[in-house]
Design a protein around this motif. Structure first.
Motif, PDB file in Angstrom:
ATOM      1  N   ASN A  37       0.867  -1.176   0.000  1.00  0.00           N
ATOM      2  CA  ASN A  37       0.000   0.000   0.000  1.00  0.00           C
ATOM      3  C   ASN A  37       0.904   1.227   0.000  1.00  0.00           C
ATOM      4  O   ASN A  37       1.724   1.389   0.902  1.00  0.00           O
ATOM      5  CB  ASN A  37      -0.892  -0.025   1.242  1.00  0.00           C
ATOM      6  CG  ASN A  37      -1.837   1.145   1.315  1.00  0.00           C
ATOM      7  OD1 ASN A  37      -1.475   2.278   1.018  1.00  0.00           O
ATOM      8  ND2 ASN A  37      -3.052   0.873   1.749  1.00  0.00           N
ATOM      9  N   THR A  38       0.749   2.099  -0.992  1.00  0.00           N
ATOM     10  CA  THR A  38       1.624   3.270  -1.119  1.00  0.00           C
ATOM     11  C   THR A  38       0.891   4.577  -0.826  1.00  0.00           C
ATOM     12  O   THR A  38       1.353   5.643  -1.213  1.00  0.00           O
ATOM     13  CB  THR A  38       2.225   3.322  -2.536  1.00  0.00           C
ATOM     14  OG1 THR A  38       1.157   3.372  -3.485  1.00  0.00           O
ATOM     15  CG2 THR A  38       3.111   2.116  -2.813  1.00  0.00           C
ATOM     16  N   VAL A  43       5.849   5.181   4.893  1.00  0.00           N
ATOM     17  CA  VAL A  43       5.363   4.065   5.704  1.00  0.00           C
ATOM     18  C   VAL A  43       5.343   2.810   4.837  1.00  0.00           C
ATOM     19  O   VAL A  43       4.812   2.833   3.730  1.00  0.00           O
ATOM     20  CB  VAL A  43       3.939   4.358   6.238  1.00  0.00           C
ATOM     21  CG1 VAL A  43       3.360   3.136   6.922  1.00  0.00           C
ATOM     22  CG2 VAL A  43       3.959   5.546   7.176  1.00  0.00           C
ATOM     23  N   THR A  44       5.934   1.730   5.346  1.00  0.00           N
ATOM     24  CA  THR A  44       5.873   0.445   4.645  1.00  0.00           C
ATOM     25  C   THR A  44       4.702  -0.333   5.209  1.00  0.00           C
ATOM     26  O   THR A  44       4.714  -0.751   6.367  1.00  0.00           O
ATOM     27  CB  THR A  44       7.182  -0.340   4.822  1.00  0.00           C
ATOM     28  OG1 THR A  44       8.270   0.468   4.360  1.00  0.00           O
ATOM     29  CG2 THR A  44       7.139  -1.641   4.025  1.00  0.00           C
ATOM     30  N   TYR A  45       3.658  -0.494   4.384  1.00  0.00           N
ATOM     31  CA  TYR A  45       2.400  -1.084   4.821  1.00  0.00           C
ATOM     32  C   TYR A  45       1.927  -2.050   3.743  1.00  0.00           C
ATOM     33  O   TYR A  45       1.825  -1.672   2.576  1.00  0.00           O
ATOM     34  CB  TYR A  45       1.359   0.024   5.020  1.00  0.00           C
ATOM     35  CG  TYR A  45       0.158  -0.374   5.841  1.00  0.00           C
ATOM     36  CD1 TYR A  45       0.142  -0.161   7.216  1.00  0.00           C
ATOM     37  CD2 TYR A  45      -0.956  -0.951   5.245  1.00  0.00           C
ATOM     38  CE1 TYR A  45      -0.966  -0.514   7.982  1.00  0.00           C
ATOM     39  CE2 TYR A  45      -2.064  -1.307   6.006  1.00  0.00           C
ATOM     40  CZ  TYR A  45      -2.061  -1.084   7.361  1.00  0.00           C
ATOM     41  OH  TYR A  45      -3.154  -1.429   8.116  1.00  0.00           O
ATOM     42  N   GLY A  59      -3.986  -5.134   7.556  1.00  0.00           N
ATOM     43  CA  GLY A  59      -2.677  -4.723   7.099  1.00  0.00           C
ATOM     44  C   GLY A  59      -1.561  -5.098   8.045  1.00  0.00           C
ATOM     45  O   GLY A  59      -1.788  -5.414   9.214  1.00  0.00           O
ATOM     46  N   VAL A  60      -0.344  -5.056   7.495  1.00  0.00           N
ATOM     47  CA  VAL A  60       0.878  -5.289   8.254  1.00  0.00           C
ATOM     48  C   VAL A  60       1.753  -4.053   8.081  1.00  0.00           C
ATOM     49  O   VAL A  60       2.151  -3.719   6.967  1.00  0.00           O
ATOM     50  CB  VAL A  60       1.629  -6.547   7.758  1.00  0.00           C
ATOM     51  CG1 VAL A  60       2.926  -6.740   8.537  1.00  0.00           C
ATOM     52  CG2 VAL A  60       0.743  -7.783   7.857  1.00  0.00           C
ATOM     53  N   GLU A  64       9.685  -0.794  11.915  1.00  0.00           N
ATOM     54  CA  GLU A  64      11.130  -0.538  11.917  1.00  0.00           C
ATOM     55  C   GLU A  64      11.647  -0.322  13.331  1.00  0.00           C
ATOM     56  O   GLU A  64      12.581   0.437  13.563  1.00  0.00           O
ATOM     57  CB  GLU A  64      11.464   0.641  11.000  1.00  0.00           C
ATOM     58  CG  GLU A  64      11.066   0.378   9.559  1.00  0.00           C
ATOM     59  CD  GLU A  64      11.331   1.538   8.618  1.00  0.00           C
ATOM     60  OE1 GLU A  64      11.806   2.608   9.063  1.00  0.00           O
ATOM     61  OE2 GLU A  64      11.062   1.367   7.421  1.00  0.00           O
ATOM     62  N   GLY A  65      10.991  -0.960  14.315  1.00  0.00           N
ATOM     63  CA  GLY A  65      11.416  -0.882  15.707  1.00  0.00           C
ATOM     64  C   GLY A  65      11.024   0.400  16.425  1.00  0.00           C
ATOM     65  O   GLY A  65      11.446   0.630  17.545  1.00  0.00           O
TER      66      GLY A  65
END
Length: 126
Positions: A37-38, A43-45, A59-60, A64-65
């Motif tokens: 999803n962009t 955000v990496t989703y 979603g996931v 990044e900690g």
């Protein structure tokens, strides 16, 4: 396609610093597929696509900690800002939001009076 009713649980999300492990585990367990999803830059989703689904149901998020791992549900509401204010009036703590992504989805996260973390969201006007 069936549209979820307002005030029903209609989305879930995993926040994790190990998204590949989460996607592999649930993908193998439930045959889920994933689509990047962009809509939110930076955000990496990955959206979750269950077998036979015409649209994603969860979603996931790759944290990044930046925060502890979690799994949370989201309730579909007509107005996120109004719901957040109603929740605040009932004693909820606002954890995030309301915010919107580039596709027009609005969402927020709250903690209820018993300490449970949950989210609310609305979809773009048709």
């Amino acid at each position: 396609m069936t549209v979820p009713a307002f005030n029903s649980v209609a989305w879930f999300e995993f926040g994790t610093d190990q998204p590949e492990k989460v996607k592999e585990f649930y993908g193998e367990l439930f045959d889920w597929k994933y689509v990047l999803n962009t809509n939110t830059p930076g955000v990496t989703y990955h959206s979750v696509m269950p077998p036979g689904a015409q649209q994603p149901t969860g979603g996931v998020w790759d944290s990044e900690g930046a925060f502890p791992d979690y799994a949370v549900f989201y309730v579909l509401v007509q107005d996120v800002a109004e719901t957040v204010e109603r929740g605040r009036g009932l004693g909820a703590e606002v954890l995030m939001g309301p915010v919107s992504d580039s596709a027009g989805f609005a969402f927020a996260r709250l903690r209820d009076t018993a300490g449970n973390h949950f989210g609310v969201f609305s979809v773009p006007a048709a």
